[in-house]
Enzyme design. Sequence first.
Site, PDB file in Angstrom:
ATOM      1  N   ASP A  69    -104.397  31.483 -13.014  1.00  0.00           N
ATOM      2  CA  ASP A  69    -103.159  30.800 -12.650  1.00  0.00           C
ATOM      3  C   ASP A  69    -102.768  31.084 -11.201  1.00  0.00           C
ATOM      4  OD1 ASP A  69    -102.646  33.483 -13.520  1.00  0.00           O
ATOM      5  OD2 ASP A  69    -100.503  33.036 -13.599  1.00  0.00           O
TER       6      ASP A  69
ATOM      7  N   GLU B 203    -100.777  35.440 -15.168  1.00  0.00           N
ATOM      8  CA  GLU B 203    -100.593  36.708 -14.452  1.00  0.00           C
ATOM      9  C   GLU B 203     -99.402  36.646 -13.505  1.00  0.00           C
ATOM     10  OE1 GLU B 203    -101.087  39.632 -11.157  1.00  0.00           O
ATOM     11  OE2 GLU B 203    -101.042  37.442 -11.038  1.00  0.00           O
TER      12      GLU B 203
END
Length: 355
Positions: free
Chosen positions: A73, A127
Amino acid sequence: MTVELDLSADPIDLTVALVDVPSVSENEAELAGAVERALRGLGHLEVARSGNAVLARTNFGRPQRVVFAGHLDTVPINDNLPSRREGDILHGCGTVDMKSGDAVMLHLAATVTDPRHDLTFVFYDCEEIEAARNGLGRIERDLPEWLRGDIAVVCEPSNGVIEAGCQGTMRIEIRTQGKRAHTARAWMGVNAIHALGEALRRLEAYEPRIVDIDGCTYREGLQAVKIQGGVAGNVVPDAAVLTVNHRFAPDRNPEQAEKHLREVFDGFDVTVTDIAAGALPGLQAPAAKELVQAAGGAPVAKLGWTDVARFAALGMPAVNFGPGDPTLAHTKEEHVYVQQIRDCARVLTEWVGRA
Protein backbone atom coordinates in the site's frame (compact mmCIF):
# COMPACT_ATOMS: atom_id res chain seq x y z
CA MET A 1 -7.74 -4.35 -17.93
CA THR A 2 -5.99 -7.13 -16.03
CA VAL A 3 -2.48 -6.18 -14.92
CA GLU A 4 0.22 -8.74 -15.73
CA LEU A 5 3.65 -8.40 -14.16
CA ASP A 6 6.87 -9.68 -15.72
CA LEU A 7 8.96 -10.63 -12.69
CA SER A 8 11.97 -11.44 -14.84
CA ALA A 9 12.11 -7.85 -16.09
CA ASP A 10 14.71 -5.34 -14.99
CA PRO A 11 13.78 -4.27 -11.41
CA ILE A 12 13.49 -0.66 -12.59
CA ASP A 13 10.85 -1.63 -15.15
CA LEU A 14 9.16 -3.74 -12.50
CA THR A 15 9.11 -0.75 -10.15
CA VAL A 16 7.38 1.30 -12.85
CA ALA A 17 4.77 -1.42 -13.32
CA LEU A 18 4.05 -1.58 -9.59
CA VAL A 19 3.91 2.18 -9.13
CA ASP A 20 1.47 2.60 -12.00
CA VAL A 21 -1.08 0.36 -10.26
CA PRO A 22 -2.63 2.60 -7.55
CA SER A 23 -2.78 0.84 -4.18
CA VAL A 24 -3.70 3.33 -1.49
CA SER A 25 -4.24 1.60 1.87
CA GLU A 26 -7.36 -0.62 1.86
CA ASN A 27 -7.34 -0.56 -1.96
CA GLU A 28 -4.54 -3.01 -2.68
CA ALA A 29 -6.70 -5.73 -4.27
CA GLU A 30 -5.74 -5.05 -7.91
CA LEU A 31 -2.02 -4.97 -7.18
CA ALA A 32 -2.21 -7.95 -4.82
CA GLY A 33 -3.98 -9.92 -7.53
CA ALA A 34 -1.26 -9.09 -10.06
CA VAL A 35 1.48 -10.05 -7.62
CA GLU A 36 -0.28 -13.31 -6.74
CA ARG A 37 -0.74 -14.31 -10.40
CA ALA A 38 2.88 -13.57 -11.21
CA LEU A 39 4.24 -15.52 -8.23
CA ARG A 40 2.01 -18.53 -8.89
CA GLY A 41 3.39 -18.64 -12.40
CA LEU A 42 6.97 -19.22 -11.22
CA GLY A 43 6.56 -22.87 -10.25
CA HIS A 44 9.28 -23.13 -7.57
CA LEU A 45 7.32 -21.24 -4.91
CA GLU A 46 4.49 -22.12 -2.55
CA VAL A 47 2.02 -19.21 -2.65
CA ALA A 48 -0.74 -18.17 -0.23
CA ARG A 49 -3.17 -15.26 -0.01
CA SER A 50 -4.39 -13.48 3.14
CA GLY A 51 -6.79 -10.65 2.43
CA ASN A 52 -4.81 -8.26 0.26
CA ALA A 53 -1.49 -9.80 1.32
CA VAL A 54 0.42 -12.28 -0.82
CA LEU A 55 2.96 -14.73 0.55
CA ALA A 56 5.42 -16.98 -1.26
CA ARG A 57 8.24 -19.26 -0.13
CA THR A 58 10.71 -21.89 -1.22
CA ASN A 59 10.84 -25.25 0.52
CA PHE A 60 14.25 -26.68 -0.42
CA GLY A 61 15.14 -27.80 3.11
CA ARG A 62 18.01 -25.32 3.46
CA PRO A 63 19.49 -24.93 6.97
CA GLN A 64 18.41 -21.28 7.24
CA ARG A 65 15.40 -19.26 6.10
CA VAL A 66 15.37 -15.56 5.20
CA VAL A 67 12.07 -13.68 5.41
CA PHE A 68 11.70 -10.65 3.13
CA ALA A 69 8.81 -8.29 3.87
CA GLY A 70 7.36 -5.30 2.07
CA HIS A 71 4.00 -3.54 2.06
CA LEU A 72 1.97 -3.05 -1.11
CA ASP A 73 0.00 0.00 0.00
CA THR A 74 0.85 3.68 -0.32
CA VAL A 75 -0.35 6.90 1.21
CA PRO A 76 -3.02 8.79 -0.81
CA ILE A 77 -1.92 9.88 -4.27
CA ASN A 78 -0.85 13.52 -4.41
CA ASP A 79 -0.97 14.34 -8.12
CA ASN A 80 2.11 12.11 -8.55
CA LEU A 81 0.84 9.26 -10.73
CA PRO A 82 1.52 7.84 -13.24
CA SER A 83 5.24 7.45 -12.73
CA ARG A 84 7.71 9.30 -14.89
CA ARG A 85 11.41 8.82 -15.43
CA GLU A 86 13.85 11.70 -15.84
CA GLY A 87 17.32 10.37 -16.56
CA ASP A 88 18.48 8.37 -13.55
CA ILE A 89 15.49 9.31 -11.37
CA LEU A 90 12.08 7.65 -11.20
CA HIS A 91 9.27 9.83 -9.84
CA GLY A 92 5.87 8.81 -8.50
CA CYS A 93 3.77 7.80 -5.52
CA GLY A 94 5.31 4.70 -3.96
CA THR A 95 8.64 4.88 -5.78
CA VAL A 96 10.33 5.19 -2.37
CA ASP A 97 7.73 3.86 0.05
CA MET A 98 8.00 1.16 -0.97
CA LYS A 99 7.34 -0.24 -4.43
CA SER A 100 11.00 -0.13 -5.45
CA GLY A 101 11.66 -2.41 -2.46
CA ASP A 102 8.77 -4.64 -3.51
CA ALA A 103 10.22 -4.80 -7.02
CA VAL A 104 13.57 -5.95 -5.63
CA MET A 105 11.79 -8.68 -3.65
CA LEU A 106 9.82 -9.84 -6.70
CA HIS A 107 13.01 -9.83 -8.77
CA LEU A 108 14.66 -12.11 -6.20
CA ALA A 109 11.64 -14.40 -6.11
CA ALA A 110 11.80 -14.85 -9.88
CA THR A 111 15.53 -15.01 -10.52
CA VAL A 112 17.08 -16.73 -7.49
CA THR A 113 15.77 -20.25 -8.11
CA ASP A 114 18.53 -22.15 -6.29
CA PRO A 115 19.20 -20.08 -3.15
CA ARG A 116 21.67 -20.86 -0.37
CA HIS A 117 18.89 -20.18 2.13
CA ASP A 118 15.19 -20.92 1.90
CA LEU A 119 13.35 -17.70 1.14
CA THR A 120 9.98 -16.34 2.23
CA PHE A 121 8.43 -13.25 0.63
CA VAL A 122 5.65 -11.38 2.40
CA PHE A 123 3.82 -8.63 0.48
CA TYR A 124 1.30 -7.17 2.92
CA ASP A 125 -1.41 -4.57 3.13
CA CYS A 126 -2.45 -1.56 5.22
CA GLU A 127 0.97 -0.60 6.59
CA GLU A 128 0.36 3.11 6.07
CA ILE A 129 -2.68 3.34 8.34
CA GLU A 130 -3.38 2.46 11.98
CA ALA A 131 -1.34 -0.43 13.36
CA ALA A 132 -4.44 -2.49 14.13
CA ARG A 133 -5.09 -2.79 10.37
CA ASN A 134 -1.53 -3.77 9.44
CA GLY A 135 -1.58 -6.97 7.39
CA LEU A 136 1.42 -8.40 9.24
CA GLY A 137 -0.69 -8.57 12.40
CA ARG A 138 -3.37 -10.60 10.58
CA ILE A 139 -0.75 -12.91 9.09
CA GLU A 140 0.81 -13.43 12.51
CA ARG A 141 -2.59 -14.46 13.86
CA ASP A 142 -3.78 -16.58 10.93
CA LEU A 143 -0.61 -17.90 9.26
CA PRO A 144 2.15 -17.59 11.87
CA GLU A 145 4.35 -20.26 10.29
CA TRP A 146 4.83 -17.98 7.26
CA LEU A 147 6.70 -15.44 9.40
CA ARG A 148 9.20 -17.86 10.92
CA GLY A 149 12.82 -17.64 9.85
CA ASP A 150 16.39 -17.01 10.95
CA ILE A 151 16.53 -13.37 9.84
CA ALA A 152 14.04 -10.85 8.45
CA VAL A 153 14.78 -8.13 5.91
CA VAL A 154 12.16 -5.40 5.64
CA CYS A 155 12.81 -3.71 2.30
CA GLU A 156 11.65 -0.27 3.46
CA PRO A 157 13.66 2.66 2.03
CA SER A 158 17.05 2.98 3.71
CA ASN A 159 19.12 4.68 0.98
CA GLY A 160 20.60 1.30 0.17
CA VAL A 161 22.24 1.08 3.60
CA ILE A 162 21.50 -1.55 6.23
CA GLU A 163 19.51 0.04 9.05
CA ALA A 164 19.67 -2.29 12.01
CA GLY A 165 16.90 -2.74 14.54
CA CYS A 166 14.74 0.26 15.37
CA GLN A 167 13.85 2.62 18.17
CA GLY A 168 10.91 2.07 20.45
CA THR A 169 8.24 4.75 20.71
CA MET A 170 5.96 5.89 23.51
CA ARG A 171 3.46 8.69 23.96
CA ILE A 172 2.31 9.94 27.32
CA GLU A 173 -0.17 12.54 28.51
CA ILE A 174 0.61 14.76 31.49
CA ARG A 175 -2.56 16.17 33.03
CA THR A 176 -2.86 19.09 35.39
CA GLN A 177 -5.90 20.24 37.33
CA GLY A 178 -6.75 23.76 38.41
CA LYS A 179 -9.74 25.85 39.43
CA ARG A 180 -11.83 28.01 37.14
CA ALA A 181 -12.22 31.69 37.82
CA HIS A 182 -12.92 34.88 35.90
CA THR A 183 -9.65 36.35 34.62
CA ALA A 184 -10.65 39.63 36.24
CA ARG A 185 -10.40 37.80 39.56
CA ALA A 186 -7.61 35.39 38.59
CA TRP A 187 -6.33 35.11 42.17
CA MET A 188 -9.49 33.15 42.97
CA GLY A 189 -8.55 30.39 40.48
CA VAL A 190 -5.67 28.02 39.77
CA ASN A 191 -4.36 28.00 36.20
CA ALA A 192 -3.89 24.42 34.95
CA ILE A 193 -1.92 25.58 31.89
CA HIS A 194 0.57 27.43 34.07
CA ALA A 195 0.95 24.22 36.09
CA LEU A 196 2.49 22.58 33.02
CA GLY A 197 5.40 25.02 33.19
CA GLU A 198 7.54 22.76 35.36
CA ALA A 199 7.02 19.79 33.03
CA LEU A 200 8.08 21.94 30.08
CA ARG A 201 11.16 23.14 31.98
CA ARG A 202 12.13 19.53 32.63
CA LEU A 203 11.75 18.78 28.94
CA GLU A 204 13.89 21.78 27.99
CA ALA A 205 16.66 20.64 30.35
CA TYR A 206 16.43 16.96 29.40
CA GLU A 207 19.55 15.41 27.87
CA PRO A 208 18.65 12.35 25.76
CA ARG A 209 20.87 9.29 25.74
CA ILE A 210 23.12 8.32 22.85
CA VAL A 211 23.48 4.53 22.88
CA ASP A 212 25.85 2.31 20.88
CA ILE A 213 24.64 -1.24 20.17
CA ASP A 214 26.53 -3.56 17.81
CA GLY A 215 28.33 -0.51 16.40
CA CYS A 216 25.06 1.31 15.66
CA THR A 217 24.35 4.64 17.32
CA TYR A 218 20.80 5.24 18.55
CA ARG A 219 19.90 8.81 19.52
CA GLU A 220 16.96 9.02 21.87
CA GLY A 221 14.46 11.85 21.98
CA LEU A 222 11.88 13.37 24.33
CA GLN A 223 9.65 16.05 22.85
CA ALA A 224 6.44 17.87 23.69
CA VAL A 225 4.18 17.40 20.67
CA LYS A 226 0.82 18.83 21.78
CA ILE A 227 -0.78 21.01 24.47
CA GLN A 228 -4.52 21.15 25.12
CA GLY A 229 -6.28 23.48 27.51
CA GLY A 230 -8.39 26.56 27.84
CA VAL A 231 -12.08 27.34 28.34
CA ALA A 232 -12.66 30.85 27.06
CA GLY A 233 -10.78 34.09 26.60
CA ASN A 234 -11.82 35.34 30.03
CA VAL A 235 -11.65 32.14 32.11
CA VAL A 236 -8.77 30.73 34.14
CA PRO A 237 -8.48 27.14 32.79
CA ASP A 238 -9.05 24.28 35.21
CA ALA A 239 -7.57 21.46 33.07
CA ALA A 240 -4.65 21.04 30.68
CA VAL A 241 -2.93 18.15 28.91
CA LEU A 242 0.63 17.97 27.60
CA THR A 243 1.42 15.16 25.14
CA VAL A 244 5.02 13.97 25.04
CA ASN A 245 6.64 11.57 22.56
CA HIS A 246 9.63 9.47 23.61
CA ARG A 247 11.87 7.62 21.16
CA PHE A 248 14.01 5.16 23.09
CA ALA A 249 16.93 2.94 22.18
CA PRO A 250 16.20 -0.79 21.89
CA ASP A 251 18.34 -1.66 24.91
CA ARG A 252 15.29 -0.56 26.91
CA ASN A 253 12.02 -2.47 26.86
CA PRO A 254 8.68 -0.65 27.13
CA GLU A 255 8.45 -1.20 30.88
CA GLN A 256 11.87 0.35 31.42
CA ALA A 257 11.04 3.27 29.14
CA GLU A 258 7.81 3.93 31.04
CA LYS A 259 9.65 3.78 34.38
CA HIS A 260 12.15 6.31 33.07
CA LEU A 261 9.45 8.76 32.00
CA ARG A 262 7.65 8.47 35.32
CA GLU A 263 10.93 9.37 37.00
CA VAL A 264 11.47 12.36 34.69
CA PHE A 265 7.94 13.65 35.39
CA ASP A 266 7.76 12.62 39.04
CA GLY A 267 4.93 14.44 40.78
CA PHE A 268 2.77 14.73 37.66
CA ASP A 269 -0.25 12.69 36.59
CA VAL A 270 1.21 10.58 33.74
CA THR A 271 -0.82 8.29 31.45
CA VAL A 272 0.71 6.12 28.72
CA THR A 273 -1.43 6.39 25.57
CA ASP A 274 0.68 4.53 23.00
CA ILE A 275 3.74 2.28 23.12
CA ALA A 276 5.68 0.03 20.77
CA ALA A 277 8.84 -1.87 21.60
CA GLY A 278 11.99 -1.32 19.58
CA ALA A 279 14.18 -4.00 18.03
CA LEU A 280 17.79 -4.83 18.82
CA PRO A 281 20.02 -4.87 15.72
CA GLY A 282 20.93 -8.56 16.06
CA LEU A 283 23.95 -8.12 13.81
CA GLN A 284 25.88 -10.91 15.54
CA ALA A 285 23.65 -13.56 13.96
CA PRO A 286 25.56 -15.41 11.21
CA ALA A 287 23.06 -14.56 8.45
CA ALA A 288 23.10 -10.90 9.51
CA LYS A 289 26.89 -10.80 9.37
CA GLU A 290 26.77 -12.20 5.84
CA LEU A 291 24.30 -9.53 4.76
CA VAL A 292 26.39 -6.73 6.27
CA GLN A 293 29.40 -8.04 4.38
CA ALA A 294 27.45 -8.29 1.12
CA ALA A 295 26.25 -4.70 1.54
CA GLY A 296 29.77 -3.40 2.09
CA GLY A 297 29.64 -3.08 5.87
CA ALA A 298 28.91 0.05 7.93
CA PRO A 299 25.31 -0.58 9.07
CA VAL A 300 23.54 2.28 10.85
CA ALA A 301 20.85 2.47 13.49
CA LYS A 302 17.23 2.90 12.40
CA LEU A 303 16.07 6.14 13.98
CA GLY A 304 12.37 5.46 13.98
CA TRP A 305 9.96 2.55 14.39
CA THR A 306 9.35 0.05 11.60
CA ASP A 307 7.91 -3.43 11.19
CA VAL A 308 11.31 -4.93 11.97
CA ALA A 309 10.07 -4.72 15.55
CA ARG A 310 7.32 -7.23 14.76
CA PHE A 311 9.92 -9.74 13.59
CA ALA A 312 12.22 -9.02 16.53
CA ALA A 313 9.29 -9.80 18.84
CA LEU A 314 9.16 -13.23 17.17
CA GLY A 315 12.78 -13.81 18.19
CA MET A 316 14.42 -13.01 14.85
CA PRO A 317 17.17 -10.52 14.03
CA ALA A 318 15.72 -8.01 11.59
CA VAL A 319 17.06 -5.16 9.46
CA ASN A 320 15.75 -2.54 7.06
CA PHE A 321 17.38 -2.57 3.63
CA GLY A 322 15.91 -1.05 0.52
CA PRO A 323 16.27 1.62 -2.16
CA GLY A 324 15.11 5.19 -1.72
CA ASP A 325 15.56 8.12 0.62
CA PRO A 326 13.10 7.71 3.52
CA THR A 327 12.84 11.50 3.95
CA LEU A 328 11.04 11.62 0.57
CA ALA A 329 8.37 9.13 1.63
CA HIS A 330 4.82 10.53 1.71
CA THR A 331 5.82 13.66 -0.20
CA LYS A 332 4.55 14.90 -3.54
CA GLU A 333 8.18 14.95 -4.71
CA GLU A 334 8.74 11.24 -3.97
CA HIS A 335 11.42 9.79 -6.25
CA VAL A 336 14.15 7.15 -6.30
CA TYR A 337 17.49 6.84 -8.06
CA VAL A 338 17.32 3.85 -10.37
CA GLN A 339 20.90 2.86 -9.53
CA GLN A 340 19.87 2.29 -5.92
CA ILE A 341 17.24 -0.19 -7.09
CA ARG A 342 19.85 -2.08 -9.11
CA ASP A 343 22.38 -1.97 -6.27
CA CYS A 344 19.92 -3.36 -3.71
CA ALA A 345 18.89 -6.14 -6.08
CA ARG A 346 22.54 -7.01 -6.69
CA VAL A 347 23.44 -7.07 -2.98
CA LEU A 348 20.51 -9.29 -2.03
CA THR A 349 21.05 -11.60 -4.99
CA GLU A 350 24.70 -12.07 -4.01
CA TRP A 351 23.68 -12.71 -0.40
CA VAL A 352 21.04 -15.37 -0.95
CA GLY A 353 22.19 -16.80 -4.28
CA ARG A 354 24.75 -19.53 -4.67
CA ALA A 355 28.36 -18.54 -5.37
